[in-house]
Design a protein around this motif. Structure first.
Motif, PDB file in Angstrom:
ATOM      1  N   CYS A  70       4.101  -8.223  -7.927  1.00  0.00           N
ATOM      2  CA  CYS A  70       3.942  -6.940  -8.606  1.00  0.00           C
ATOM      3  C   CYS A  70       3.444  -7.131 -10.036  1.00  0.00           C
ATOM      4  N   MET A  71       3.886  -8.177 -10.692  1.00  0.00           N
ATOM      5  CA  MET A  71       3.436  -8.444 -12.058  1.00  0.00           C
ATOM      6  C   MET A  71       1.974  -8.871 -12.065  1.00  0.00           C
ATOM      7  N   ASP A  72       1.584  -9.702 -11.097  1.00  0.00           N
ATOM      8  CA  ASP A  72       0.175 -10.100 -10.984  1.00  0.00           C
ATOM      9  C   ASP A  72      -0.705  -8.878 -10.769  1.00  0.00           C
ATOM     10  N   ARG A 104       5.064 -10.799 -20.630  1.00  0.00           N
ATOM     11  CA  ARG A 104       4.096 -11.486 -19.773  1.00  0.00           C
ATOM     12  C   ARG A 104       2.859 -10.623 -19.564  1.00  0.00           C
ATOM     13  N   LEU A 105       3.040  -9.333 -19.322  1.00  0.00           N
ATOM     14  CA  LEU A 105       1.893  -8.447 -19.120  1.00  0.00           C
ATOM     15  C   LEU A 105       0.986  -8.459 -20.346  1.00  0.00           C
ATOM     16  N   PRO A 143       6.903  -2.823  -5.826  1.00  0.00           N
ATOM     17  CA  PRO A 143       8.152  -3.512  -5.493  1.00  0.00           C
ATOM     18  C   PRO A 143       8.401  -4.753  -6.347  1.00  0.00           C
ATOM     19  N   CYS A 144       8.852  -4.555  -7.577  1.00  0.00           N
ATOM     20  CA  CYS A 144       9.294  -5.673  -8.404  1.00  0.00           C
ATOM     21  C   CYS A 144      10.779  -5.866  -8.148  1.00  0.00           C
ATOM     22  N   TYR A 159       0.822  -1.199   0.000  1.00  0.00           N
ATOM     23  CA  TYR A 159       0.000   0.000   0.000  1.00  0.00           C
ATOM     24  C   TYR A 159       0.863   1.259   0.000  1.00  0.00           C
ATOM     25  N   GLN A 160       1.884   1.295   0.825  1.00  0.00           N
ATOM     26  CA  GLN A 160       2.727   2.488   0.896  1.00  0.00           C
ATOM     27  C   GLN A 160       3.407   2.749  -0.441  1.00  0.00           C
ATOM     28  N   ARG A 161       3.907   1.723  -1.068  1.00  0.00           N
ATOM     29  CA  ARG A 161       4.574   1.924  -2.356  1.00  0.00           C
ATOM     30  C   ARG A 161       3.573   2.243  -3.454  1.00  0.00           C
TER      31      ARG A 161
END
Length: 109
Positions: free
Chosen positions: A24-26, A61-62, A13-14, A4-6
């Motif tokens: 992070c990717m999900d 992937r995305l 955070p990847c 949440y903070q990031r």
């Protein structure tokens, strides 16, 4: 809480070297599936050489794991290294920054 903070600050955070299957990717795929924009630096790190660096696999992937093909808007900016040089904590205002935006790309999968 860390997520949440990031997220509030606009960064996820990847972790470099942890592969394309990480939280992070999900999260980015979820955002794309809900038609929310995401902003990526496909080089995966700060470019200190002013030369093109090989894009990272996560972009593929995305694109492939989205429920519908995303629209990609390519862009490049030059001059940010003058506004906030490496290891400098205070931005330098009034520096020239050039942003070039390409035509949207619709990907057919």
């Amino acid at each position: 809480k860390q997520w949440y903070q990031r997220r509030v600050r606009g960064a996820l955070p990847c972790h470099r070297g942890s592969g394309v299957y990480q939280p992070c990717m999900d999260f980015c795929i979820q955002q794309l599936n809900q038609n929310h924009p995401i902003h990526l630096y496909v080089e995966g790190k700060v470019n200190t050489r002013r030369a093109l660096i090989r894009p990272k696999w996560g972009v593929g992937r995305l694109i492939m794991d989205c429920e519908h093909p995303p629209i990609v808007i390519p862009f490049i900016h030059r001059g940010m290294e003058d506004v906030l040089p490496l290891y400098c904590a205070v931005p330098r205002p009034f520096k020239k920054v050039t942003i070039l935006v390409g035509e949207p790309l619709t990907l057919l999968l």
